[in-house]
Enzyme design. Structure first.
Site, PDB file in Angstrom:
ATOM      1  N   CYS A 172       0.367   3.051   6.002  1.00 15.56           N
ATOM      2  CA  CYS A 172       0.855   1.734   6.319  1.00 15.56           C
ATOM      3  C   CYS A 172       1.028   0.747   5.120  1.00 15.56           C
ATOM      4  O   CYS A 172       0.207   0.913   4.078  1.00 15.56           O
ATOM      5  CB  CYS A 172      -0.202   1.053   7.610  1.00 15.56           C
ATOM      6  SG  CYS A 172      -1.991   0.774   7.013  1.00 15.56           S
ATOM      7  N   HIS A 217      -9.330   2.879  -2.498  1.00 17.21           N
ATOM      8  CA  HIS A 217      -7.814   2.580  -2.158  1.00 17.21           C
ATOM      9  C   HIS A 217      -7.296   1.737  -3.202  1.00 17.21           C
ATOM     10  O   HIS A 217      -7.261   0.526  -2.869  1.00 17.21           O
ATOM     11  CB  HIS A 217      -8.063   1.908  -0.782  1.00 17.21           C
ATOM     12  CG  HIS A 217      -6.415   1.382  -0.400  1.00 17.21           C
ATOM     13  ND1 HIS A 217      -5.283   1.998  -0.893  1.00 17.21           N
ATOM     14  CD2 HIS A 217      -5.952   0.749   0.579  1.00 17.21           C
ATOM     15  CE1 HIS A 217      -4.108   1.389  -0.356  1.00 17.21           C
ATOM     16  NE2 HIS A 217      -4.583   0.886   0.681  1.00 17.21           N
ATOM     17  N   CYS A 263       0.755  -1.320   0.012  1.00 22.49           N
ATOM     18  CA  CYS A 263       0.051   0.178   0.048  1.00 22.49           C
ATOM     19  C   CYS A 263       1.007   1.136  -0.043  1.00 22.49           C
ATOM     20  O   CYS A 263       0.366   2.314  -0.320  1.00 22.49           O
ATOM     21  CB  CYS A 263      -0.863  -0.012   1.249  1.00 22.49           C
ATOM     22  SG  CYS A 263      -2.004  -1.220   1.077  1.00 22.49           S
TER      23      CYS A 263
END
Length: 402
Positions: free
Chosen positions: A388, A358, A97
């Site tokens: 994160c 996302h 990510c």
């Protein structure tokens, strides 16, 4: 336990400008667009806005996580599809990510080292196009079709949403971290509600349109709004959603980030390029931090990356005007508030991944872009973006408006 390190640049490196696509929900409006095509759209628009000749771009660095079946070097693919020179150099970054954020850091470091003066950095992801993966036995032939011999894997899950060491999906580990912090469902649902309201208001007042472009095909607009935003949601509605990762939750489909498609590009330049080309940058990259934690506690990692970064810069939390921290799950915002004392009113002020979505490889770059325009809109100076990532880590970047 945690490890964290931070660094600063020896010479000024700037963000000239940036562009992102609207973000599509999984399997919806953007499902027929490849990740490289979405990224190419942002590159073309960004260079046109900045008034930069594509031939001057020397490097393309892009985060991209689910690359199975997307062919080699999607960073350079996107650049060439956008009309850049064929001898341009490019490479992908995969920090799960945090990939999009790490791409900006990497481009900045290479400019600081004197290798390049003008680069594209960002991220791309089409989660809707994630393929299914056949087992290796297919290559060598399967003599007996016993149970499980031809079991397929979902590349989206295996490459982006699953901890192979603990054999848990990210949502299960987020729930475990929420239990550790005694996170109440009511607070997590409020965070999700605020994310949607803030994102909806940002679209209504024209903030998002400053750096978000509609996705078009054949001259027709396919998507001109972040598809995941739920402007009509309420805390009451969110409270009625069932847990999706563990029986007791507290994370649901409403207070977790959305599986999505989208791309982001930033134009990163050294001081010499800014001066010689007459560019007008919006922000300066001040420093960055990385952190590692136990994989099962990945939502905590941004706290360590940010602490290391602030210490390196000599900044306090109060010195930062606005914050972006990825809403992988609502507990991420709760932890930033409790551990660092970051006020909710200065965190993710135009919404986050719970609302807009996302797309894994692009979100880290979106956070930086969003922060640049938030500082500009509010006449503020300093900002920190953090995110994160799976297997227990985080990245953070500090910027100052110029």
């Amino acid at each position: 336990m945690a490890t964290a390190r931070a660094g600063v640049l020896r010479s000024p490196v700037y963000i000239v400008d940036g562009v992102r696509t609207t973000i599509g929900k999984f399997g919806r409006s953007l499902k027929d667009f490849k990740a490289v095509d979405l990224a190419a759209l942002t590159i073309r628009e960004l260079l046109e806005r900045a008034g930069v000749d594509p031939n001057y771009i020397e490097l393309a660095v892009y985060g991209h996580v689910i690359r199975a079946g997307t062919h080699m070097n999607t960073a350079k693919q996107a650049a060439l599809k956008a009309g850049l020179r064929s001898d341009l150099e490019g490479f992908n970054v995969d920090m799960v990510c945090a990939s999009g954020m790490a791409s900006v850091v990497k481009a900045s470091l290479l400019i600081d080292a004197g290798m390049y003066s003008l680069a594209l950095a960002g991220g791309m992801e089409s989660m809707s196009n994630a393929p299914f993966i056949a087992p290796p036995s297919i290559r060598w032939g399967v003599r007996l079709l016993y149970q499980g011999a031809l079991e397929m894997k979902d590349a989206m899950v295996s490459d982006g949403l699953y901890d192979p060491l603990n054999q848990l999906v990210m949502g299960q580990e987020a729930d475990e971290t929420a239990w550790e912090y005694g996170a109440q469902r009511e607070e997590l649902d409020w965070i999700a509600y605020e994310s949607n309201m803030r994102a909806a208001r940002a679209w209504e007042r024209g903030h998002m349109q400053k750096y978000t472009i509609p996705v078009k095909a054949g001259g027709a607009v396919v998507l001109d709004y972040d598809e995941g935003i739920r402007p009509d949601t309420t805390v009451e509605r969110l409270s009625k959603l069932p847990p999706v990762f563990t029986p007791k939750g507290p994370h649901t489909a409403g207070n977790s980030s959305q599986i999505s498609d989208g791309a982001v590009s930033l134009l990163v330049a050294g001081e010499e390029a800014v001066r010689e080309m007459g560019l007008k940058p919006k922000a300066r990259i001040v420093g960055w931090g990385y952190a590692g934690v136990d994989p099962r506690r990945f939502p905590v990692a941004p706290v360590h990356a940010v602490r290391a970064l602030l210490k390196k810069l000599g900044w306090r939390v109060e010195d930062v005007d606005y914050w972006e921290n990825n809403e992988a799950f609502a507990v991420n915002s709760l932890i930033m508030n409790r551990e660092l004392g970051v006020p909710y009113e200065r965190l993710n002020v135009v919404g986050g991944s719970i609302a807009v979505g996302h797309p894994l490889g692009s979100t880290g770059a979106r956070l930086i872009l969003q922060l640049v325009y938030t500082l500009e809109e509010n006449g503020a100076r300093r900002g920190v973006a953090s995110i994160c990532h799976g297997l227990g880590g985080a990245a953070a970047v500090a910027i100052e408006r110029v």
